[in-house]
Design a protein around this motif. Structure first.
Motif: not given
Length: 460
Positions: A20, A120, A412-413, A448, A451-454, A457
């Protein structure tokens, strides 16, 4: 051979996170500047004397895969004079470091291999739109099962070389026969498997086991996604990615079947070989082995006497799976870097090698023992027509029985998947109760998400 299988783990975990961050384009030697391409910025601008030079990096795979990569580059360079491809093979365990160094120096390759999700990398603007340089009829040949790893909202960013099931059940026919079981039929449910293990265990010599499954957090994180779907009908997040969704009866049941294997000593307390390898199974240390479809390639090359003694089937189902799959489709794709100075030339190479004459691809699938799934129907037909296919009955099982219903890898991450894998390991081996393990996973996943504002996304 063992080092080549590390790419499976690195590709799904650490390398995914690294990919990424890729951005630039460049040379065939990691960290060195690219040679001049004769002043041309496209394939059409080159000449026979000074072709446009592009750089192609791929990971170290199995020996037969590496040979195919060398050959396909040589054949392309010999077939035309407009583009010259310079190939670089990079050891899988060095890929992350080499690519990061190249990115920092502005010398990342024009085209390279890419595992896992593209979401990503697309979000970060790192991949070139293949619609601009690959004919649409070639993109349309990609089968439906491969589209989720190739395109987003109709725009293609990757062209797959292969799909491969990440969780397949293999069994030693001789060991099942010795236990009075039908050697041609694997278990269809987890209860079937447990019942078979109860009969197999008394027949085993010391140091051998009923089953050799995944058993560490990292491996569970990527290999069990299909099983999570099988037990739950969903994976670790809510559909809108606003909250974790792992404290469910399905997740508890999934962990508990592994806990049963552990508690009844149907599996070893320490892995006898990595999940991605087949040496433990090849040495008859387990009646069953769970691994990716690629394992048969290793069996074919290192333990050829085991080929006819190995049964192959889908992973067992949960009691209420209702037809849901129990495996995930891994993949390897080719992508063009968004900052390549020669995307048209890279597109010509990709189109010729992956989307052109099926004969270019047949040796890859034949020499890897029919363990991988082509992403074009025309290639599938050409591979099936090869004379060696008659001696690979598992090919039909992988291609036509497992792969068509398998789910794509999650977008997802990685940290979300790792939280689930950690819970599975802890609940299996008793490091914590199953309930507590899933509570810990919920907290980690929520971190997560925040932190990543999923939610911003999630794929629409």
């Amino acid at each position: 051979m063992k080092h080549s299988f590390l790419t499976r783990v690195l590709g799904v975990g650490a390398v995914l996170a690294m990919v990424s961050s890729l951005a630039a384009c460049g040379s065939g030697t990691p960290g060195e500047a690219a040679p001049s391409a004769g002043g041309s910025s496209s394939a059409s601008g080159g000449s026979a004397a000074e072709p446009t030079t592009i750089q192609f990096w791929h990971r170290t795979f199995t020996p037969v895969e590496n040979t195919w990569y060398e050959d396909i580059i040589d054949k392309f360079n010999a077939a035309q004079t407009e583009v010259k491809v310079v190939g670089t093979e990079i050891p899988a365990d060095a890929w992350d470091q080499k690519m990061k160094a190249a990115q920092a120096a502005g010398t990342a390759p024009d085209i390279y291999t890419h595992p896992g999700s593209i979401q990503d990398a697309v979000n970060a603007g790192q991949l070139y739109e293949l619609n601009k340089v690959v004919p649409m009829d070639a993109l349309n040949e990609i089968i439906d099962a491969a589209k989720p790893v190739s395109e987003i909202d109709g725009t293609y960013y990757a062209y797959p070389l292969l799909l491969e099931a990440q969780a397949v059940l293999f069994w030693n026919k001789d060991m099942l026969t010795a236990a009075g079981l039908d050697a041609e039929k694997g278990p269809s449910t987890w209860q079937d498997l447990l019942d078979m293990c109860a009969k197999i265990k008394p027949t085993l010599k010391k140091g051998t086991y009923c089953i050799l499954p995944a058993q560490d957090a990292v491996t569970f994180a990527w290999s069990s996604v299909g099983q999570q779907w099988n037990f739950n009908g969903h994976t670790a997040l809510s559909d809108d990615w606003t909250k974790p969704d792992v404290e469910t009866d399905g997740y508890k049941a999934l962990i508990n079947v592994y806990k049963t294997l552990w508690d009844k000593e149907y599996m070893p307390k320490q892995a006898l070989a990595p999940y991605v390898e087949g040496s433990d199974f090849g040495q008859a240390k387990g009646a069953f082995k769970v691994s990716g479809s690629w394992m048969m390639s290793e069996i074919g090359s290192d333990y050829p006497d085991m080929l006819t003694k190995t049964g192959v089937g889908a992973m067992p189902n949960s009691p209420d799976a209702n037809g849901r799959t129990a495996t995930t489709l891994g993949n390897f794709k080719w992508v063009i870097d968004a900052k390549s100075k020669n995307p048209e030339a890279a597109g010509k190479f990709l189109s010729w090698a992956l989307a052109g004459d099926p004969a270019n691809l047949v040796p890859f699938f034949v020499n890897t023992q029919f363990t991988k799934v082509p992403v074009r129907t025309s290639v599938q037909e050409a591979v099936a027509a090869d004379s060696a296919a008659a001696n690979a009955p598992w090919a039909d099982i992988v291609t036509n029985q497992i792969a068509p219903t398998a789910i794509p890898e999650p977008t997802y991450p990685w940290d979300v998947s790792l939280a689930v894998g950690t819970a599975m390991e802890a609940g299996m081996n008793g490091a914590s109760s199953v309930d507590d393990a899933l509570k810990t996973a919920t907290a980690a996943i929520q971190t997560v998400i925040d932190r990543e504002n999923l939610p911003s996304k999630v794929a629409k």
